[in-house]
Design an enzyme around this catalytic site. Structure first.
Site, PDB file in Angstrom:
ATOM      1  N   LEU A  99       0.953  -1.102   0.021  1.00  0.00           N
ATOM      2  CA  LEU A  99       0.131   0.201   0.009  1.00  0.00           C
ATOM      3  C   LEU A  99       0.997   1.308   0.088  1.00  0.00           C
ATOM      4  O   LEU A  99       0.372   2.611  -0.214  1.00  0.00           O
ATOM      5  CB  LEU A  99      -0.962  -0.140   1.408  1.00  0.00           C
ATOM      6  CG  LEU A  99      -2.210   0.175   1.247  1.00  0.00           C
ATOM      7  CD1 LEU A  99      -3.001  -0.349   0.040  1.00  0.00           C
ATOM      8  CD2 LEU A  99      -2.945   0.090   2.382  1.00  0.00           C
ATOM      9  N   SER A 100       2.142   1.102   0.501  1.00  0.00           N
ATOM     10  CA  SER A 100       2.983   2.201   0.349  1.00  0.00           C
ATOM     11  C   SER A 100       3.949   2.194  -0.698  1.00  0.00           C
ATOM     12  O   SER A 100       4.883   1.678  -1.164  1.00  0.00           O
ATOM     13  CB  SER A 100       3.846   2.079   1.687  1.00  0.00           C
ATOM     14  OG  SER A 100       5.156   2.713   1.869  1.00  0.00           O
ATOM     15  N   PRO A 101       3.690   3.362  -1.381  1.00  0.00           N
ATOM     16  CA  PRO A 101       4.418   3.726  -2.776  1.00  0.00           C
ATOM     17  C   PRO A 101       5.899   3.787  -2.507  1.00  0.00           C
ATOM     18  O   PRO A 101       6.846   3.657  -3.366  1.00  0.00           O
ATOM     19  CB  PRO A 101       3.825   5.093  -3.244  1.00  0.00           C
ATOM     20  CG  PRO A 101       3.059   5.842  -2.307  1.00  0.00           C
ATOM     21  CD  PRO A 101       2.734   4.702  -1.557  1.00  0.00           C
TER      22      PRO A 101
END
Ligand SMILES: N[C@@H](CCC(=O)N[C@@H](CS)C(=O)NCC(=O)O)C(=O)O
Length: 214
Positions: free
Chosen positions: A15-17
């Site tokens: 979920l974390s770019p």
């Protein structure tokens, strides 16, 4: 005699770019630096809750800044990030529990596939130009079944707790083990400092052996 590779743990969530950026850079440098990279799928929601933090994009100015920042970083890091149009529903409401349990099952059952499957999941969320990661349908089905087992659930919980115990308040974090000490670094933009701690050379996000391969 060559010294032993230093252990490096990367805690990440798809979920974390910014985790994706850290992941790609360390996957590149694992072939250049004398390191032993351990990929640790963890749950950003659990880390936020444990530390009392909130996703940065909830603050409108930070959200706007991240959107532009990621467009610059896409080119600078050569990682095909694109912020989804339905960012809030995809990223913030849906969460990543199933995806991260899936990666935990991959780590347990097919660890050699973890790098490729993680990349594939990032591609799906953040790029949508996915290619198949190379798991057979049977493998994928069996891994999906494993997602609801206690073995997978407790392993993801333990990895997330390990990140919290290292002091995580967000992702990615890299934990470098040198000279019997552990140092926790937050963010994909701490690679120069990481190189300093390792006594290695930082050649930027796209080091030359990788450039040659692109
Ligand atoms: N400066 C860091 C930012 C990383 C970042 O913003 N990570 C987000 C998740 S994508 C987070 O957990 N943020 C928590 C915080 O900023 O307090 C980088 O370039 O990697």
């Amino acid at each position: 005699m060559a010294s032993l590779p230093r252990k490096l743990e990367l805690f990440y969530d798809v979920l974390s770019p910014y985790s994706w950026l850290g992941f790609e850079v360390l996957c590149r440098y694992q072939h250049i630096w004398n390191i032993d990279l351990h990929l640790c799928p963890s749950l950003i929601g659990g880390i936020m809750k444990n530390s009392g933090n909130k996703p940065p994009a909830l603050l409108p100015q930070k959200g706007k800044y991240m959107f532009v920042d990621l467009q610059h970083l896409r080119k600078f890091y050569q990682v095909p990030i694109q912020v989804p149009k339905d960012f809030f529903s995809v990223i913030l409401e849906k969460g990543s529990l199933t995806a991260m349990r899936f990666l935990t099952a991959v780590k347990q059952e097919n660890p050699e596939m973890l790098e490729r499957v993680s990349r594939e999941l990032w591609m799906r969320v953040w790029s949508r130009a996915a290619e198949k990661a190379g798991l057979s349908k049977e493998q994928a089905k069996s891994l999906l079944e494993k997602c609801s087992t206690d073995k997978v659930k407790s392993s993801l919980r333990e990895t997330t707790e390990a990140a919290c115990n290292y002091g995580a308040f967000g992702l990615p974090i890299t934990v470098v083990h040198v000279d019997n000490k552990s140092h926790m670094l937050f963010g994909s933009d701490r690679m120069e400092l990481l190189a300093h701690l390792l006594g290695e050379q930082w050649q930027g996000p796209v080091p030359s052996p990788v450039k040659g391969k692109l």
